[in-house]
Design an enzyme around this catalytic site. Structure first.
Site, PDB file in Angstrom:
ATOM      1  N   ARG A   1       0.882  -1.193   0.000  1.00 43.89           N
ATOM      2  CA  ARG A   1       0.000   0.000   0.000  1.00 43.89           C
ATOM      3  C   ARG A   1       0.902   1.221   0.000  1.00 43.89           C
ATOM      4  O   ARG A   1       1.673   1.407   0.939  1.00 43.89           O
ATOM      5  CB  ARG A   1      -0.914  -0.016   1.229  1.00 43.89           C
TER       6      ARG A   1
ATOM      7  N   HIS B   1      -7.097   1.190  -6.743  1.00 41.96           N
ATOM      8  CA  HIS B   1      -7.322   0.262  -5.620  1.00 41.96           C
ATOM      9  C   HIS B   1      -7.986  -0.997  -6.186  1.00 41.96           C
ATOM     10  O   HIS B   1      -9.168  -1.259  -5.953  1.00 41.96           O
ATOM     11  CB  HIS B   1      -8.207   0.944  -4.570  1.00 41.96           C
TER      12      HIS B   1
ATOM     13  N   GLN C   1      -9.992  -3.601  -4.010  1.00 45.54           N
ATOM     14  CA  GLN C   1     -11.330  -3.136  -3.656  1.00 45.54           C
ATOM     15  C   GLN C   1     -12.314  -3.420  -4.784  1.00 45.54           C
ATOM     16  O   GLN C   1     -13.419  -3.921  -4.568  1.00 45.54           O
ATOM     17  CB  GLN C   1     -11.290  -1.634  -3.348  1.00 45.54           C
TER      18      GLN C   1
ATOM     19  N   ASP D   1     -17.132   7.272  -1.829  1.00 45.41           N
ATOM     20  CA  ASP D   1     -15.874   7.095  -1.083  1.00 45.41           C
ATOM     21  C   ASP D   1     -15.600   8.419  -0.365  1.00 45.41           C
ATOM     22  O   ASP D   1     -16.248   9.440  -0.666  1.00 45.41           O
ATOM     23  CB  ASP D   1     -14.751   6.744  -2.092  1.00 45.41           C
TER      24      ASP D   1
ATOM     25  N   CYS E   1     -16.379   1.874  -0.099  1.00 50.68           N
ATOM     26  CA  CYS E   1     -15.212   1.009   0.159  1.00 50.68           C
ATOM     27  C   CYS E   1     -14.833   0.976   1.633  1.00 50.68           C
ATOM     28  O   CYS E   1     -14.184   0.035   2.075  1.00 50.68           O
ATOM     29  CB  CYS E   1     -14.033   1.489  -0.668  1.00 50.68           C
TER      30      CYS E   1
ATOM     31  N   ARG F   1     -13.910  -8.532   0.813  1.00 48.57           N
ATOM     32  CA  ARG F   1     -12.477  -8.349   0.574  1.00 48.57           C
ATOM     33  C   ARG F   1     -11.724  -9.636   0.921  1.00 48.57           C
ATOM     34  O   ARG F   1     -10.804 -10.048   0.215  1.00 48.57           O
ATOM     35  CB  ARG F   1     -11.934  -7.187   1.431  1.00 48.57           C
TER      36      ARG F   1
END
Ligand code: CP
Ligand code: NVA
Length: 316
Positions: free
Chosen positions: A103, A130, A133, A227, A268, A296
């Protein structure tokens, strides 16, 4: 597929295969109580330059459930691009681990890791994208709107209308568009002009994306997606962004503009309640944000089983 740096590393066939493998692993664990030790003895190194709840815990749990293990490396420990270059980190970790999940801030670091690692690299979020996601998001849509699992054209999401509201130039929105295009979703963005995806990014999407600043753009939505208004790394601009995006909060009033009474709301997470989404919507009957977060784990297990364990992807 050798690395998972972006959704565009996947073909449509691989995306559907991953979703099918996800369903297989989830069903075996939840219905039959059966785990598959596909990754016995394997190790995932997780490099984090930013905070995380879902990504960290779902990858760690996924490795454990598949018989392997994961180690967490904090921002100060690795200092990617600061204490040590990304290519050197890739070279070193390749000698210890069977996979690297990272990340990062700068997407360049994902590309450098991919270029120099001898083991699969997974993008756990960059400023640009991402993809992990988006994989979970597509699985959530397949569960919610998909055709029967046994059908050869599963998940059959063609034409499903997904409207992303708020900061349309975010990592989550970019990957959502790429994944949605792969499954032939109808893609729409409702965002102020300065927060719409860049033209060069839209050019890369091989599908029409309807973009408007008008809130009425949510009218046709089957799915409203949002988001945070201030992503990690944008904190210095916080007050301006909150002001610019305030009218785009997903609240009960905005949902009233949608014509489909079964429209769902996705996020998310983490959510900043009272900014991009109201409590009422987040905790209301249209919200799918928590099953979405749980997915996830399931989709990343499929990704890990395939990339680190060589598990073949099922065909229809
Ligand atoms: N959605 C997501 O990636 O959450 P975290 O930042 O908690 O990992
Ligand atoms: N756009 C958000 C996503 C968090 C999962 C961020 O980058 O902070």
């Amino acid at each position: 597929m050798r690395h998972f740096g972006d959704i565009c590393n996947l073909t449509r066939f691989e995306m559907i295969g991953l979703l099918r493998l996800t369903r297989f692993l989830q069903r075996d664990r939840e219905v039959r109580g059966q785990n598959h030790p596909i990754l016995q003895g394997k190790h995932l190194a997780m490099v984090f330059m930013k905070p995380s709840l879902r990504t960290r815990v779902s990858f760690e749990t996924g490795m454990l459930q598949l018989g392997g293990h994961a180690s967490y490396l904090s921002p100060t420990e690795v200092g990617l691009g600061d204490r040590e270059t990304a290519p050197d980190v890739a070279r070193v970790l390749s000698g210890y681990a069977d996979g690297i999940m990272a990340r990062v801030f700068d997407h360049r670091h994902i590309l450098d890791l991919m270029e120099h690692a001898q083991v699969p690299v997974i993008n756990g979020l960059s400023m640009a994208t991402h993809p992990c996601q988006a994989l979970a998001d597509m699985y959530t849509l397949a569960q919610e709107f998909g055709s029967h699992w046994a059908s050869p054209n599963w998940p059959g999401l063609q034409g499903l209308k997904i409207v992303y509201v708020g900061d349309g130039d975010s990592n989550v929105c970019h990957s959502l568009l790429e994944a949605g295009q792969l499954l032939d979703l109808e893609l729409r963005i409702v965002a102020p002009e300065a927060y719409q995806p860049q033209a060069d990014f839209l050019d890369r999407i091989d599908a029409e994306v309807q973009v408007t600043a008008d809130l009425e753009g949510v009218a046709e939505a089957d799915v409203v997606y949002t988001d945070v208004f201030v992503s990690m790394g944008q904190e210095a601009d916080r007050s301006r962004r909150l002001q610019d995006l305030a009218a785009y909060q997903v609240d009960a009033q905005l949902l009233q503009r949608t014509r489909n009474p079964k429209a769902i709301v996705m996020h998310c997470l983490p959510a900043h309640r009272g900014e991009e989404i109201s409590d009422e919507v987040m905790d209301g009957p249209h919200s799918r944000v928590f099953p979405q977060a749980h997915n996830r784990l399931h989709t990343q297990k499929a990704l890990l089983a395939h990339l680190l364990g060589g598990e073949p992807l099922p065909t229809p």
